[in-house]
Design a protein around this motif. Structure first.
Motif, short mmCIF file in Angstrom:
data_model
loop_
_atom_site.label_atom_id
_atom_site.label_comp_id
_atom_site.label_asym_id
_atom_site.label_seq_id
_atom_site.Cartn_x
_atom_site.Cartn_y
_atom_site.Cartn_z
N PHE A 191 0.83 -1.20 0.00
CA PHE A 191 0.00 0.00 0.00
C PHE A 191 0.86 1.25 0.00
CE2 PHE A 191 -1.92 3.49 2.39
CZ PHE A 191 -3.04 3.73 1.62
N VAL A 192 0.51 2.18 -0.91
CA VAL A 192 1.14 3.49 -0.96
C VAL A 192 0.01 4.51 -1.12
CG1 VAL A 192 2.69 5.00 -2.25
CG2 VAL A 192 3.23 2.57 -2.04
N LEU A 193 0.00 5.52 -0.27
CA LEU A 193 -1.01 6.56 -0.34
C LEU A 193 -0.77 7.43 -1.56
CD1 LEU A 193 -3.44 7.90 1.12
CD2 LEU A 193 -1.76 9.37 2.27
N ASP A 194 -1.84 7.70 -2.30
CA ASP A 194 -1.75 8.57 -3.47
C ASP A 194 -1.15 9.92 -3.05
OD1 ASP A 194 -3.16 10.90 -5.10
OD2 ASP A 194 -3.08 9.12 -6.39
N PRO A 195 -0.22 10.46 -3.84
CA PRO A 195 0.42 11.73 -3.47
C PRO A 195 -0.55 12.90 -3.30
CG PRO A 195 1.58 10.71 -5.32
CD PRO A 195 0.36 9.88 -5.05
N THR A 196 -1.63 12.93 -4.06
CA THR A 196 -2.62 14.00 -3.91
C THR A 196 -3.33 13.90 -2.57
OG1 THR A 196 -2.93 14.15 -6.29
CG2 THR A 196 -4.67 15.08 -4.92
N LEU A 197 -3.71 12.69 -2.18
CA LEU A 197 -4.35 12.50 -0.87
C LEU A 197 -3.38 12.85 0.25
CD1 LEU A 197 -6.32 9.16 -1.43
CD2 LEU A 197 -7.14 11.52 -1.65
N ALA A 198 -2.12 12.47 0.09
CA ALA A 198 -1.11 12.80 1.10
C ALA A 198 -0.93 14.31 1.22
CB ALA A 198 0.21 12.13 0.76
N ARG A 199 -0.91 15.00 0.10
CA ARG A 199 -0.71 16.46 0.09
C ARG A 199 -1.90 17.20 0.68
NH1 ARG A 199 -1.24 18.06 -5.46
NH2 ARG A 199 -3.40 18.36 -4.86
N ASP A 200 -3.12 16.72 0.39
CA ASP A 200 -4.33 17.44 0.75
C ASP A 200 -4.93 17.06 2.10
OD1 ASP A 200 -4.07 18.69 -1.68
OD2 ASP A 200 -5.69 17.58 -2.66
N SER A 201 -4.26 16.17 2.84
CA SER A 201 -4.83 15.72 4.10
C SER A 201 -3.74 15.44 5.13
CB SER A 201 -5.71 14.48 3.88
OG SER A 201 -4.92 13.39 3.42
N THR A 202 -4.20 15.34 6.37
CA THR A 202 -3.32 15.09 7.51
C THR A 202 -3.71 13.76 8.14
OG1 THR A 202 -3.19 17.46 7.97
CG2 THR A 202 -2.64 15.99 9.78
N PRO A 203 -2.73 12.91 8.47
CA PRO A 203 -3.10 11.65 9.12
C PRO A 203 -3.67 11.87 10.51
CG PRO A 203 -0.70 11.88 8.98
CD PRO A 203 -1.30 13.07 8.29
N ILE A 204 -4.69 11.07 10.83
CA ILE A 204 -5.26 11.07 12.19
C ILE A 204 -4.85 9.78 12.89
CG2 ILE A 204 -7.38 11.03 13.55
CD1 ILE A 204 -8.69 12.77 11.39
N THR A 205 -5.21 8.65 12.29
CA THR A 205 -4.88 7.35 12.88
C THR A 205 -5.10 6.27 11.82
OG1 THR A 205 -5.21 5.94 14.83
CG2 THR A 205 -7.20 6.82 13.79
N THR A 206 -4.73 5.06 12.16
CA THR A 206 -5.05 3.91 11.33
C THR A 206 -6.07 3.08 12.08
OG1 THR A 206 -2.88 3.86 10.28
CG2 THR A 206 -4.16 1.83 10.20
N LEU A 207 -7.17 2.77 11.40
CA LEU A 207 -8.20 1.91 11.96
C LEU A 207 -7.85 0.48 11.53
CD1 LEU A 207 -11.21 4.25 11.10
CD2 LEU A 207 -9.99 4.06 13.29
N GLY A 208 -8.77 -0.45 11.63
CA GLY A 208 -8.47 -1.83 11.25
C GLY A 208 -8.10 -1.99 9.79
N LEU A 209 -8.84 -1.33 8.90
CA LEU A 209 -8.60 -1.42 7.46
C LEU A 209 -8.03 -0.13 6.90
CD1 LEU A 209 -9.06 -2.78 4.62
CD2 LEU A 209 -11.34 -1.72 4.66
#
Length: 134
Positions: A4-22
């Protein structure tokens, strides 16, 4: 574990909060709307039906959990949930708190005006409240 790799646009436009189960739970960097994002941590998924039946069930559970927390934290009149993926093909679920009188109510949030980034302190406080509610 996965590729899994987060899309660069999603990474740029958002801030991580946490990881849930999925999913990775993230906050969109536009303070006009409290706007969460769920991204299943599975490689190469562009559509919900590409997830396994168990992952689809987990996505539904995590969507409801995040939406409930968002409603409780914001007191919003309406929670919008949607997965479009027209600009970012990596599957992701939007969860947005809406109220009459907010910017562009009752119209869509996509493509409306200019994003207003979160102030660092307000963002941190909002994320803490979401985490406490989850």
């Amino acid at each position: 574990m996965t590729d899994f790799v987060l899309d660069p646009t999603l990474a740029r436009d958002s801030t991580p909060i946490t990881t849930l189960g999925l999913c990775a739970l993230r906050l969109i960097n536009d303070s006009r709307w409290p706007w969460l994002l769920l991204v299943p941590k599975r490689p190469s998924i562009t559509e919900v039906f590409e997830l396994s039946p168990l992952d689809q069930t987990m996505l539904t559970f995590e969507t409801c959990m995040a939406a409930s927390a968002l409603k409780k934290v914001t007191g919003a009149k309406k929670i919008n949930i949607g997965a479009l993926g027209n600009r970012v093909p990596q599957f992701h679920m939007h969860i947005i708190a809406r109220d009459p009188g907010d910017d562009n109510w009752p119209g869509p949030v996509w493509g409306f005006g200019q994003a207003e980034p979160w102030d660092d302190d307000r963002r941190a406080q909002f994320i803490d409240r979401i985490m406490d509610t989850l």
